[in-house]
Motif scaffolding. Sequence first.
Motif, PDB file in Angstrom:
ATOM      1  N   ARG A 114       1.108  -1.110   0.201  1.00  0.00           N
ATOM      2  CA  ARG A 114       0.008  -0.291   0.053  1.00  0.00           C
ATOM      3  C   ARG A 114       0.402   1.290  -0.255  1.00  0.00           C
ATOM      4  N   LEU A 115       1.824   1.444   0.805  1.00  0.00           N
ATOM      5  CA  LEU A 115       3.187   2.536   0.812  1.00  0.00           C
ATOM      6  C   LEU A 115       3.673   2.316  -0.588  1.00  0.00           C
ATOM      7  N   ILE A 116       3.452   1.263  -1.652  1.00  0.00           N
ATOM      8  CA  ILE A 116       4.372   2.111  -2.489  1.00  0.00           C
ATOM      9  C   ILE A 116       2.973   2.417  -3.462  1.00  0.00           C
ATOM     10  N   LEU A 117       1.773   1.922  -3.617  1.00  0.00           N
ATOM     11  CA  LEU A 117       0.806   2.238  -3.652  1.00  0.00           C
ATOM     12  C   LEU A 117       0.295   3.770  -3.976  1.00  0.00           C
ATOM     13  N   VAL A 118       0.531   4.562  -2.794  1.00  0.00           N
ATOM     14  CA  VAL A 118       0.591   5.316  -2.298  1.00  0.00           C
ATOM     15  C   VAL A 118       1.584   6.490  -3.026  1.00  0.00           C
ATOM     16  N   GLU A 119       2.501   6.125  -3.168  1.00  0.00           N
ATOM     17  CA  GLU A 119       3.741   6.750  -3.309  1.00  0.00           C
ATOM     18  C   GLU A 119       3.907   7.310  -4.478  1.00  0.00           C
ATOM     19  N   SER A 120       2.979   6.032  -5.001  1.00  0.00           N
ATOM     20  CA  SER A 120       3.132   6.242  -7.197  1.00  0.00           C
ATOM     21  C   SER A 120       1.924   7.137  -6.724  1.00  0.00           C
ATOM     22  N   ARG A 121       1.354   7.096  -6.483  1.00  0.00           N
ATOM     23  CA  ARG A 121      -0.076   8.508  -6.572  1.00  0.00           C
ATOM     24  C   ARG A 121       0.783   9.948  -6.918  1.00  0.00           C
ATOM     25  N   ILE A 122       1.507  10.014  -5.393  1.00  0.00           N
ATOM     26  CA  ILE A 122       2.282  11.191  -4.942  1.00  0.00           C
ATOM     27  C   ILE A 122       2.923  11.688  -6.005  1.00  0.00           C
ATOM     28  N   HIS A 123       3.791  10.574  -6.535  1.00  0.00           N
ATOM     29  CA  HIS A 123       5.034  10.803  -8.497  1.00  0.00           C
ATOM     30  C   HIS A 123       4.063  11.120  -8.800  1.00  0.00           C
ATOM     31  N   ARG A 124       2.896  10.950  -9.095  1.00  0.00           N
ATOM     32  CA  ARG A 124       1.713  11.167 -10.348  1.00  0.00           C
ATOM     33  C   ARG A 124       1.090  12.867  -9.883  1.00  0.00           C
ATOM     34  N   LEU A 125       0.593  13.172  -8.671  1.00  0.00           N
ATOM     35  CA  LEU A 125       0.286  14.210  -8.254  1.00  0.00           C
ATOM     36  C   LEU A 125       1.525  14.877  -8.528  1.00  0.00           C
ATOM     37  N   ALA A 126       2.743  15.000  -8.956  1.00  0.00           N
ATOM     38  CA  ALA A 126       3.837  15.978  -7.944  1.00  0.00           C
ATOM     39  C   ALA A 126       3.771  15.943  -9.710  1.00  0.00           C
ATOM     40  N   ARG A 127       4.061  15.465 -11.072  1.00  0.00           N
ATOM     41  CA  ARG A 127       4.276  15.272 -12.324  1.00  0.00           C
ATOM     42  C   ARG A 127       2.939  16.497 -12.565  1.00  0.00           C
ATOM     43  N   TYR A 128       1.653  16.054 -11.596  1.00  0.00           N
ATOM     44  CA  TYR A 128       0.286  16.942 -12.818  1.00  0.00           C
ATOM     45  C   TYR A 128       1.374  18.869 -12.362  1.00  0.00           C
ATOM     46  N   TYR A 129       1.265  18.997 -11.051  1.00  0.00           N
ATOM     47  CA  TYR A 129       1.925  19.997 -10.218  1.00  0.00           C
ATOM     48  C   TYR A 129       3.058  20.672 -11.097  1.00  0.00           C
ATOM     49  N   LYS A 130       3.627  20.556 -11.403  1.00  0.00           N
ATOM     50  CA  LYS A 130       4.788  20.836 -11.252  1.00  0.00           C
ATOM     51  C   LYS A 130       4.241  21.135 -13.054  1.00  0.00           C
ATOM     52  N   ARG A 131       3.891  20.418 -13.679  1.00  0.00           N
ATOM     53  CA  ARG A 131       3.290  20.763 -15.056  1.00  0.00           C
ATOM     54  C   ARG A 131       2.112  21.848 -15.164  1.00  0.00           C
ATOM     55  N   VAL A 132       1.161  22.255 -14.376  1.00  0.00           N
ATOM     56  CA  VAL A 132       0.405  23.160 -13.954  1.00  0.00           C
ATOM     57  C   VAL A 132       1.148  24.652 -13.510  1.00  0.00           C
ATOM     58  N   LYS A 133       2.376  24.262 -13.205  1.00  0.00           N
ATOM     59  CA  LYS A 133       3.376  25.538 -12.165  1.00  0.00           C
ATOM     60  C   LYS A 133       2.712  25.530 -11.054  1.00  0.00           C
ATOM     61  N   LYS A 134       2.078  24.717 -10.394  1.00  0.00           N
ATOM     62  CA  LYS A 134       1.978  24.797  -9.006  1.00  0.00           C
ATOM     63  C   LYS A 134       3.039  23.720  -8.134  1.00  0.00           C
ATOM     64  N   LEU A 135       3.962  23.409  -8.475  1.00  0.00           N
ATOM     65  CA  LEU A 135       5.469  23.524  -7.276  1.00  0.00           C
ATOM     66  C   LEU A 135       6.711  23.466  -8.458  1.00  0.00           C
ATOM     67  N   ALA A 136       7.620  23.221  -8.163  1.00  0.00           N
ATOM     68  CA  ALA A 136       8.526  24.001  -8.440  1.00  0.00           C
ATOM     69  C   ALA A 136       9.115  23.390  -9.419  1.00  0.00           C
ATOM     70  N   PRO A 137       9.682  23.804 -10.619  1.00  0.00           N
ATOM     71  CA  PRO A 137       9.991  22.298 -11.650  1.00  0.00           C
ATOM     72  C   PRO A 137      11.132  21.083 -10.567  1.00  0.00           C
ATOM     73  N   ASN A 138      12.283  21.956  -9.863  1.00  0.00           N
ATOM     74  CA  ASN A 138      13.349  20.901  -9.309  1.00  0.00           C
ATOM     75  C   ASN A 138      12.426  19.822  -7.985  1.00  0.00           C
ATOM     76  N   TRP A 139      11.206  20.188  -7.376  1.00  0.00           N
ATOM     77  CA  TRP A 139      10.530  19.537  -6.417  1.00  0.00           C
ATOM     78  C   TRP A 139      10.339  18.173  -6.652  1.00  0.00           C
ATOM     79  N   LYS A 140      11.189  17.749  -5.602  1.00  0.00           N
ATOM     80  CA  LYS A 140      11.177  15.620  -5.622  1.00  0.00           C
ATOM     81  C   LYS A 140      10.610  15.427  -4.037  1.00  0.00           C
ATOM     82  N   TYR A 141       9.912  14.656  -4.407  1.00  0.00           N
ATOM     83  CA  TYR A 141       9.227  13.273  -3.495  1.00  0.00           C
ATOM     84  C   TYR A 141      10.266  12.566  -2.567  1.00  0.00           C
TER      85      TYR A 141
END
Length: 151
Positions: A114-141
């Motif tokens: 379940r942790l692997i699933l949650v972290e994959s969701r985090i990476h997917r959300l982070a990728r989206y927020y970087k694309r719409v510029k709500k997160l810095a492009p160098n932000w990494k989980y």
Amino acid sequence: MGRMHSRGKGMSSSALPYKKSPPSWLKTCSGEVEELIAKFAKKGATPSQIGVMLRDSHGVPQVNGITGSKVLRILKKSGMAPDIPEDLYYMIKKAVVMRKHLEVNRKDKDGKFRLILVESRIHRLARYYKRVKKLAPNWKYESSTASALVA
């Protein structure tokens, strides 16, 4: 739209009123609502918590109908918006709690999955927020520094 890591479509939601204007019984004006939003934000409440407090304690049905803009936009305008989006924050918080649980319970295979699933969701959300510029492009989980993000 279906869920990422479970069954079900999850299409049910509450219906907003057809009229966009504030109800006639509401006596608070937009200035008062914006002051309340700023006061709650200074106390450390998230945008959704602010909306719930306004609804339950102050009788404000929809902030957007009264002020013309949403809670997060009002916070951004006053410079009190959170650094990372709220949904990403709570997902990171969930992953931190799961990782802490796994340190104690090493044999919990399902918890690890379940942790692997949650972290994959985090990476997917982070990728989206970087694309719409709500997160810095160098932000990494990173799981090692995640507890500092939510503390």
